[in-house]
Design a protein around this motif. Structure first.
Motif, mmCIF file in Angstrom:
data_model
loop_
_atom_site.group_PDB
_atom_site.id
_atom_site.type_symbol
_atom_site.label_atom_id
_atom_site.label_comp_id
_atom_site.label_asym_id
_atom_site.label_seq_id
_atom_site.Cartn_x
_atom_site.Cartn_y
_atom_site.Cartn_z
ATOM 1 N N ASP A 152 56.192 41.286 46.189
ATOM 2 C CA ASP A 152 56.846 41.321 47.507
ATOM 3 C C ASP A 152 57.121 39.908 48.018
ATOM 4 N N VAL A 153 56.112 39.040 47.932
ATOM 5 C CA VAL A 153 56.237 37.687 48.492
ATOM 6 C C VAL A 153 57.280 36.864 47.743
ATOM 7 N N ASN A 154 57.332 37.060 46.433
ATOM 8 C CA ASN A 154 58.184 36.195 45.601
ATOM 9 C C ASN A 154 59.466 36.878 45.125
ATOM 10 N N SER A 155 59.634 38.157 45.544
ATOM 11 C CA SER A 155 60.835 38.924 45.124
ATOM 12 C C SER A 155 61.048 38.841 43.612
ATOM 13 N N VAL A 156 59.971 39.055 42.893
ATOM 14 C CA VAL A 156 60.041 39.114 41.419
ATOM 15 C C VAL A 156 59.312 40.379 40.963
ATOM 16 N N LYS A 157 59.602 40.772 39.744
ATOM 17 C CA LYS A 157 58.904 41.924 39.164
ATOM 18 C C LYS A 157 57.786 41.422 38.254
ATOM 19 N N VAL A 158 56.672 42.123 38.295
ATOM 20 C CA VAL A 158 55.591 41.798 37.345
ATOM 21 C C VAL A 158 55.403 43.029 36.450
ATOM 22 N N PRO A 159 56.051 43.035 35.300
ATOM 23 C CA PRO A 159 55.866 44.183 34.397
ATOM 24 C C PRO A 159 54.409 44.263 33.945
ATOM 25 N N PHE A 160 53.849 45.474 33.930
ATOM 26 C CA PHE A 160 52.457 45.576 33.460
ATOM 27 C C PHE A 160 52.246 46.871 32.698
ATOM 28 N N ASP A 161 51.244 46.827 31.823
ATOM 29 C CA ASP A 161 50.773 48.036 31.126
ATOM 30 C C ASP A 161 49.293 48.212 31.464
ATOM 31 N N ILE A 162 48.889 49.440 31.692
ATOM 32 C CA ILE A 162 47.457 49.704 31.904
ATOM 33 C C ILE A 162 46.821 49.937 30.538
ATOM 34 N N VAL A 163 45.818 49.111 30.220
ATOM 35 C CA VAL A 163 45.154 49.214 28.906
ATOM 36 C C VAL A 163 43.666 49.486 29.128
ATOM 37 N N ALA A 164 42.905 49.419 28.069
ATOM 38 C CA ALA A 164 41.460 49.730 28.172
ATOM 39 C C ALA A 164 40.735 48.717 29.057
ATOM 40 N N ARG A 165 39.643 49.147 29.626
ATOM 41 C CA ARG A 165 38.813 48.254 30.437
ATOM 42 C C ARG A 165 38.360 47.044 29.618
ATOM 43 N N ARG A 166 38.116 45.912 30.301
ATOM 44 C CA ARG A 166 37.596 44.723 29.608
ATOM 45 C C ARG A 166 36.071 44.747 29.668
ATOM 46 N N GLU A 167 35.464 44.508 28.525
ATOM 47 C CA GLU A 167 33.996 44.498 28.420
ATOM 48 C C GLU A 167 33.405 43.550 29.474
ATOM 49 N N GLY A 168 32.428 44.024 30.241
ATOM 50 C CA GLY A 168 31.719 43.114 31.155
ATOM 51 C C GLY A 168 32.304 43.039 32.549
ATOM 52 N N ASP A 169 33.484 43.639 32.761
ATOM 53 C CA ASP A 169 34.061 43.591 34.114
ATOM 54 C C ASP A 169 33.246 44.445 35.078
ATOM 55 N N ILE A 170 33.094 43.933 36.306
ATOM 56 C CA ILE A 170 32.436 44.744 37.341
ATOM 57 C C ILE A 170 33.524 45.346 38.233
ATOM 58 N N VAL A 171 33.184 46.487 38.871
ATOM 59 C CA VAL A 171 34.215 47.202 39.630
ATOM 60 C C VAL A 171 34.681 46.386 40.829
ATOM 61 N N ALA A 172 33.707 45.849 41.583
ATOM 62 C CA ALA A 172 34.100 45.144 42.819
ATOM 63 C C ALA A 172 33.230 43.916 43.050
ATOM 64 N N SER A 173 33.864 42.842 43.484
ATOM 65 C CA SER A 173 33.154 41.593 43.796
ATOM 66 C C SER A 173 33.768 41.039 45.077
ATOM 67 N N ILE A 174 32.979 41.117 46.176
ATOM 68 C CA ILE A 174 33.469 40.646 47.487
ATOM 69 C C ILE A 174 32.360 39.832 48.151
ATOM 70 N N ALA A 175 32.708 38.703 48.727
ATOM 71 C CA ALA A 175 31.710 37.789 49.309
ATOM 72 C C ALA A 175 31.340 38.179 50.732
ATOM 73 N N ASP A 176 30.074 37.968 51.051
ATOM 74 C CA ASP A 176 29.670 37.882 52.458
ATOM 75 C C ASP A 176 29.764 36.385 52.783
ATOM 76 N N ILE A 177 30.615 35.995 53.697
ATOM 77 C CA ILE A 177 30.859 34.553 53.930
ATOM 78 C C ILE A 177 30.221 34.070 55.222
ATOM 79 N N SER A 178 29.282 34.841 55.748
ATOM 80 C CA SER A 178 28.704 34.463 57.047
ATOM 81 C C SER A 178 27.902 33.167 56.974
ATOM 82 N N LYS A 179 27.252 32.913 55.836
ATOM 83 C CA LYS A 179 26.414 31.702 55.735
ATOM 84 C C LYS A 179 27.268 30.435 55.755
ATOM 85 N N ALA A 180 28.345 30.415 54.981
ATOM 86 C CA ALA A 180 29.221 29.225 54.965
ATOM 87 C C ALA A 180 29.863 29.047 56.343
ATOM 88 N N SER A 181 30.182 30.161 56.973
ATOM 89 C CA SER A 181 30.803 30.070 58.298
ATOM 90 C C SER A 181 29.829 29.471 59.302
#
Ligand code: WQD
Length: 338
Positions: A277-306
């Protein structure tokens, strides 16, 4: 007084040097150019309109490193130098332990010899492993799922042990989530060397037609759209976080870990769609098998740095996508010109 920036011609290092200079610090860059090119120095100097002292040096060269400290009034170190590919670390663990651990131990030895006791360390959210449900806080138990992550975790523990054993040391451990984006000038960004490991470089290659399609590693995770969720953070926000951490350790002794993320999770498909959307370009993609070792979600609690650093991420996902694409078109153009 001089801030030594190891790996200062790398992706995060180069952006942090720009921020340090703009905040009035004097820097000395050392880099062994194993993962970067000297052209980055000229790009930094163009942005900050001044020459920056640079020494090509491998931190495994103890004698040369001692000479740097002997000949320069170094007051603190920001340490980026190190290998950072998860996949490469699994294929060649000994190279990662040798490089990442020995270079940091050499640096700490020489810092001690010259009574330089302040270090901002480039760590990673990888140290949280797959043990916890986000948002991830700094006081959680740690577990590194690969040799790269284990070098980061071991070095964090070494720094904690030094502080426990001896007064006078000040360490900030910066745990990066997923750095993307580039300097707004389009002069700095992640150099497109070899086969990339991370998501954004692959998006850039697919969008530019260098590859036929991005491979999305798994579309069947238990998330809203089936793809993994990450906390993407603009590299300029990361750079500003390092300057804030440097100011923090100037005033405090001890060892503190800080998450550098936005605290907002976006999926792989969110990033692809925003980039298109931002760059008005297409990103062709294929959905393939999961990558070994990937975790589902990684999100920071940033309250300490703040709270402790007075730092908050300023750039949104749109800016990260725009700046990444702007940089990539510039570097591709300059590489075809050369
Ligand atoms: C993000 C998401 C992939 C590539 C690692 C390190 C971390 C830090 C950043 C250094 C995942 C998916 C990726 C692709 C895809 N590195 N993906 N197709 O694994 O979150 O973190 O890199 O500091 O320490 O652990 O980043 O960009 O590799 O992957 O679908 O071609 O994108 O499955 O869900 P990751 P990543």
């Amino acid at each position: 007084m001089t801030i030594l920036v190891t790996g200062g011609l790398g992706f995060i290092g180069s952006h942090t040097v720009v921020e340090l200079i703009e905040q009035g610090e004097d820097c000395l860059i050392i880099d062994n150019l194993s993962k970067s090119v000297i052209d980055v120095l000229e790009r930094i100097e163009t942005i900050v309109h001044k020459k920056i002292p640079f020494i090509q040096l491998d931190l495994l060269d103890l004698d040369k490193l001692r000479t740097v400290f002997k000949e320069n009034a170094i007051t603190a170190v920001i340490h980026f130098a190190g290998f950072k590919s998860v996949g490469e670390s699994v294929r060649n663990p000994l190279m990662y332990y040798q490089n990442n651990l020995m270079s940091t131990l050499n640096l700490l030895d020489v810092m001690k010899e010259f009574d330089v006791k302040k270090l901002v360390f480039s760590s990673s959210a990888t140290v949280y492993g797959d043990l916890h449900t986000p948002p991830l806080k700094e006081d959680l138990s740690l577990h590194a799922p690969n040799p790269y992550g284990r070098t980061k975790l071991m070095l964090e523990e070494i720094l904690q042990d030094i502080v426990a054993a001896q007064a006078g040391w000040s360490f900030a451990l910066m745990r990066y989530f997923n750095p993307i984006g580039a300097h707004k000038s389009g002069l700095l960004g992640e150099m497109p060397f070899g086969v990339p490991n991370n998501l954004m470089p692959h998006i850039l290659k697919a969008a530019s037609g260098e590859t036929s399609a991005l491979q999305v590693f798994g579309g069947d995770y238990e998330t809203e759209d089936g793809s993994c969720i990450r906390d993407f953070i603009h590299v300029m926000d990361l750079a500003k976080g390092h300057v804030k951490a440097l100011n923090y350790i100037k005033a405090f002794e001890g060892c503190e870990a800080f998450n550098l993320g936005t605290g907002i999770g976006y999926s792989v498909f969110d990033l692809i769609r925003t980039f298109e959307d931002v760059n008005s370009v297409k990103v062709p993609f294929d959905i393939v098998a999961r990558r070994e070792g990937d975790i589902v979600a990684s999100i920071a609690d940033i309250s300490k740095a703040s709270m402790l650093l007075g730092w908050d991420a300023q750039y949104d996902l749109q800016a990260m996508c725009y700046d990444s694409w702007n940089w990539y078109q510039n570097i591709l153009h300059s590489m075809t010109e050369d």
